[in-house]
Design an enzyme around this catalytic site. Structure first.
Site, PDB file in Angstrom:
ATOM      1  N   LYS A 207       2.585   5.568   6.230  1.00  0.00           N
ATOM      2  CA  LYS A 207       3.381   6.656   5.677  1.00  0.00           C
ATOM      3  C   LYS A 207       4.678   6.098   5.080  1.00  0.00           C
ATOM      4  O   LYS A 207       5.081   4.985   5.425  1.00  0.00           O
ATOM      5  CB  LYS A 207       3.654   7.717   6.745  1.00  0.00           C
ATOM      6  CG  LYS A 207       4.400   7.237   7.996  1.00  0.00           C
ATOM      7  CD  LYS A 207       4.463   8.350   9.023  1.00  0.00           C
ATOM      8  CE  LYS A 207       5.426   8.012  10.146  1.00  0.00           C
ATOM      9  NZ  LYS A 207       5.482   9.047  11.184  1.00  0.00           N
ATOM     10  N   HIS A 208       5.197   6.778   4.073  1.00  0.00           N
ATOM     11  CA  HIS A 208       4.782   8.066   3.526  1.00  0.00           C
ATOM     12  C   HIS A 208       4.316   7.816   2.101  1.00  0.00           C
ATOM     13  O   HIS A 208       5.089   7.321   1.287  1.00  0.00           O
ATOM     14  CB  HIS A 208       5.923   9.054   3.559  1.00  0.00           C
ATOM     15  CG  HIS A 208       6.551   9.189   4.920  1.00  0.00           C
ATOM     16  ND1 HIS A 208       7.579   8.378   5.353  1.00  0.00           N
ATOM     17  CD2 HIS A 208       6.279  10.026   5.943  1.00  0.00           C
ATOM     18  CE1 HIS A 208       7.939   8.719   6.586  1.00  0.00           C
ATOM     19  NE2 HIS A 208       7.164   9.706   6.974  1.00  0.00           N
ATOM     20  N   HIS A 221      13.510  14.606   1.182  1.00  0.00           N
ATOM     21  CA  HIS A 221      12.565  15.465   0.441  1.00  0.00           C
ATOM     22  C   HIS A 221      12.906  15.654  -1.031  1.00  0.00           C
ATOM     23  O   HIS A 221      12.216  16.412  -1.719  1.00  0.00           O
ATOM     24  CB  HIS A 221      12.460  16.871   1.061  1.00  0.00           C
ATOM     25  CG  HIS A 221      11.808  16.921   2.395  1.00  0.00           C
ATOM     26  ND1 HIS A 221      11.215  18.056   2.903  1.00  0.00           N
ATOM     27  CD2 HIS A 221      11.651  15.981   3.356  1.00  0.00           C
ATOM     28  CE1 HIS A 221      10.741  17.813   4.110  1.00  0.00           C
ATOM     29  NE2 HIS A 221      10.995  16.549   4.406  1.00  0.00           N
ATOM     30  N   ASP A 287       1.539  15.039   6.003  1.00  0.00           N
ATOM     31  CA  ASP A 287       2.761  15.119   6.778  1.00  0.00           C
ATOM     32  C   ASP A 287       2.898  16.580   7.199  1.00  0.00           C
ATOM     33  O   ASP A 287       2.338  17.489   6.571  1.00  0.00           O
ATOM     34  CB  ASP A 287       3.962  14.646   5.964  1.00  0.00           C
ATOM     35  CG  ASP A 287       5.077  14.108   6.839  1.00  0.00           C
ATOM     36  OD1 ASP A 287       5.101  14.435   8.048  1.00  0.00           O
ATOM     37  OD2 ASP A 287       5.932  13.361   6.338  1.00  0.00           O
TER      38      ASP A 287
END
Length: 774
Positions: A207-208, A221, A287
């Protein structure tokens, strides 16, 4: 279910999966593509983004799993449970699935494991940024194997680790979770982690995927604004290595969107590239709530059903941490045949994992609960060695280190200096979960830095003062007490930096992004005040990111960098101060001089490196990538190539001589860089292509040979294909990118070559050792 040929291990895997898929209803197939999280939290207790919103109104376990379920989410990692209690929770859930559902298929149990198994009482290892500072894949693999061994022993099948994001903006809160800013370091260490965890029987999850650390402004984000070329050459190489070389069996999507396409809905990323180009055969898991975010955050789906279909068709197989959008896959479906095909494709991947784990075998049953030591002496030894090898000596300008064992009075000063939890990352259980359960304390024994200093300096009077709060303005009386303590001391150990926490509850960690790279709060003023006393200052930066500390270079007597070194970190730091351990960490990120010019890493092309010649904002670091000092000295000499020319599909061996020129044994990291002076697209001024951590006795010399395939000089060309281009390559060796002492030119000959199945690793061997000089 009557047709249970799928339970027979004597039948081929493909036949077993075919039989099971044929026996499942559509509802039962969809159930295998989701998870259940037995979690209840308020808005002040979240450990995942918008957890309180999406958890509201969650149905009971028995109702959700009536058709079965693919995974159980964080049975250990949600609320405090001993090993026995966690195993009992798993046993009860698995028995219900086996005895009370038609399918009788057990679930895969997943947990977080970035700094160790994220559960009560488990060993807390250093953060991933500290792994990067070790430059030691063997040690990372040993650590991961120990983590996997503990998880498998208590019934966990899948770990949500490692993080392969390449740090590009140090303000991003999750820099502590990365292994640094160089894709080769990240790729080699992540591959080692994958191999260790999977050797222990636990599925590793990369990840990610992809670009999470490249978000605009370093915000959690935030959208990613990079082109395909930078994505392929900077962001993707660690993932490719972990898939192709280490055989990673699962991938988790990134929350971010790149060029306006969310990763959870990006078929080019999750299918064309990951599976088509790289040959990945495992599962892609979301996620947490990333599928729902396609509707609520990205606005690319009008309904949850649309969001589910977008993600499934893109190549996302399992919805975590709960199943919601996938339950609605067939609502108002404009293309039910495609959806049915996508469901079958995903469920086959999920069942393959379950088959490989033995969950589909006749007679499988969950382990009976038992006592199990999750913080064993073996674990602690690994954590200790990892911490010791990760701490970086940045500067010892006054020659005060190591401190004399007879130092009479030591002042330990700083807002987190006496808090052992400051040694731990945001995904450690003491930081991640236990703040909501203060009755458990840290859940395991951990020394504070002052107590560790007392152990290493038993004759010293150790005085502790906070000096200022971590983030808020300080009180004058706190600062005055710290100044008085330093004035009366023979040396002041000033500990500054971060305390990890989630979503703004710390200064580092997920959702705890930094407004700048200045030390948080009034900590810089504290350092200035203590330096002003005239007492020698050993500045210890205990942080999850590099901070701009250029103002203290040459003014503090010595500077150490510790990237949250875990439960054994205080002892490791104290032993380095005392000279019991010779520091050997090297920087996996630059340390900025000032916070003015962001973002910037060492991999910038020429226009990104010219600094004050073209801008008023200087970008030269205080300490460069790869830097790390020792209590001995090392010299790099005689870079020799075994050939002056190499075809575009050839290999070259670069041999470097490294000597310990000091008076005590030590370890260092020799580094090999390449420069491509003229290429069809701009290239980094220097890029790491090989490294080796070596241990040498005083006076000892060794030769380190790096064998490189031409693919190690490849890049994404104008046609957006990976190529090896003819022309000059300059290879340089040294102990950091800022201290390259030897260079040689290599000419790559022939026509440009498209690279389809690349050689991703550089082999580094030590073929020759010379005896120590008497």
């Amino acid at each position: 279910m009557t047709d249970e040929v799928w339970r027979d291990p004597k039948v081929s895997a493909d036949e077993r999966i075919d039989a099971l898929v044929a026996a499942l209803t559509v509802e039962e197939k969809i159930a295998q593509l989701g998870a259940y999280w037995a979690d209840e939290r308020t808005s002040g207790e979240i450990i995942a983004p918008m957890q309180d919103v999406f958890s509201e109104g969650r149905a009971s376990f028995q109702r959700v799993v009536r058709d079965g379920i693919g995974q159980l989410t964080r049975v250990f990692g949600t609320s405090p449970a001993s090993a026995r209690e966690g195993m009992a929770r798993i046993r009860d859930a698995q028995r219900h699935l086996i005895e009370a559902t038609r399918t009788a298929i057990p679930a895969i149990v997943h947990e977080e494991c970035l700094t160790g198994f994220t559960t009560l009482g488990a060993t807390v290892y250093p953060t991933a940024l500290a792994w990067g500072a070790t430059f030691d894949p063997d040690l990372v693999e040993e650590m991961a194997r120990a983590i996997g061994r503990d998880m498998a022993a208590v019934g966990v099948h899948q770990g949500l680790s490692p993080v392969l994001d390449v740090a590009t903006d140090y303000r991003w809160g999750r820099v502590e979770e990365t292994m640094g800013e160089d894709p080769y370091v990240v790729g080699t260490l992540a591959s080692a982690y994958v191999q260790g965890l999977q050797d222990a029987g636990v599925i590793a999850t990369l990840k990610h995927f992809a670009g999470h650390a490249s978000s605009r402004g370093g915000r959690n984000h935030a959208p990613v604004a990079i082109g395909e070329r930078e994505l392929r050459d900077l962001v993707l190489p660690p993932f490719e290595m972990a898939v192709r070389v280490a055989g990673a069996r699962s991938v988790m999507n990134s929350y971010t969107e790149t060029d306006r396409v969310p990763a959870a809905a990006d078929r080019w990323l999750l299918t064309d590239l990951l599976r088509g180009e790289w040959g990945f055969e495992g599962t892609v898991v979301s996620d947490y709530w990333a599928v729902a975010f396609l509707k609520s955050k990205h606005g690319v789906a009008g309904t949850m059903a649309e969001a589910g279909r977008l993600a499934l068709h893109a190549g996302l197989d399992v919805e975590l941490p709960d199943i919601s959008a996938f339950l609605q896959l067939r609502e108002d479906d404009p293309d039910p045949d495609r959806t049915a095909s996508d469901i079958d494709t995903a469920v086959r991947r999920v069942l393959r994992h379950k088959l490989d784990l033995g969950l589909l075998d006749e007679g499988w049953a969950p382990a009976e609960p038992a006592e199990y030591d999750l913080d064993s002496p073996v674990n602690r030894d690994i954590a200790r060695r990892m911490a010791e090898k990760s701490i970086v000596l940045l500067e010892d300008s006054a020659g005060v280190l190591p401190l004399s064992p007879q130092t009479p009075r030591i002042a330990v000063i700083g807002p987190c200096a006496d808090d052992p939890s400051a040694l731990m990352g945001a995904y450690s259980y003491p930081v991640h979960v236990l703040p909501r359960h203060p009755e458990y304390g840290l859940g395991l024994d951990a020394l504070s830095i002052p107590d560790a200093v007392r152990e290493s300096f038993p004759a010293a009077d150790v005085v502790v003062e906070r000096g200022c709060p971590l983030q808020t303005p300080g009180a004058a009386e706190d600062l005055a007490r710290a100044v008085d303590a330093a004035t009366d001391a023979d040396v002041a150990v000033v500990v500054v930096g971060d305390h990890a926490g989630m979503f703004g509850k710390g200064t580092s960690g997920e959702g705890s992004d930094a407004p700048s790279l200045e030390l948080p709060g009034a900590q810089a003023d504290l350092v200035e005040a203590i330096i002003g006393t005239g007492t020698p200052v050993v500045l210890v930066v205990l942080s999850g990111r590099p901070y701009a500390i250029g103002r203290f270079v040459g003014r503090a007597a010595a500077i150490l960098q510790a990237f949250m070194p875990g439960v054994e970190g205080a002892g490791a730091l104290a032993r380095i101060l005392a000279g019991e351990v010779n520091p050997s960490g090297h920087l996996p990120v630059q340390v900025p001089h000032g916070a003015a010019a962001l973002p910037h890493t060492y991999l910038a092309p020429p226009l990104g490196q010219d600094g004050d010649r073209i801008s008023n904002l200087p970008i030269a670091p205080a300490f460069p990538f790869g830097h790390g000092l020792s209590y001995t000295t090392f010299a790099v000499d005689d870079l020799v190539l075994d050939r002056a020319e190499m075809p575009t599909d050839g290999t070259v061996t670069a041999t470097v001589t490294v000597s310990n020129t000091g008076d005590r044994a030590g370890e260092t990291v020799v580094q090999l860089y390449s420069a491509d002076p003229v290429a069809q697209v701009t290239r980094p001024v220097q890029q790491l292509v090989g490294y080796a951590r070596i241990a040498l006795e005083a006076g000892e010399t060794t030769a380190v040979a790096f064998r490189l395939h031409a693919d190690r000089f490849s890049f994404t060309g104008l046609a957006r294909r990976r190529i090896v281009e003819p022309g000059e390559i300059v290879l340089s060796a040294g102990l950091s990118v800022g201290a390259l002492s030897r260079s040689q030119s290599l000419v790559v000959t022939g026509a440009a070559r498209d690279v389809v199945d690349p050689v991703l690793r550089t082999e580094a061997v030590q073929p020759l050792r010379a005896p120590a000089v008497p």
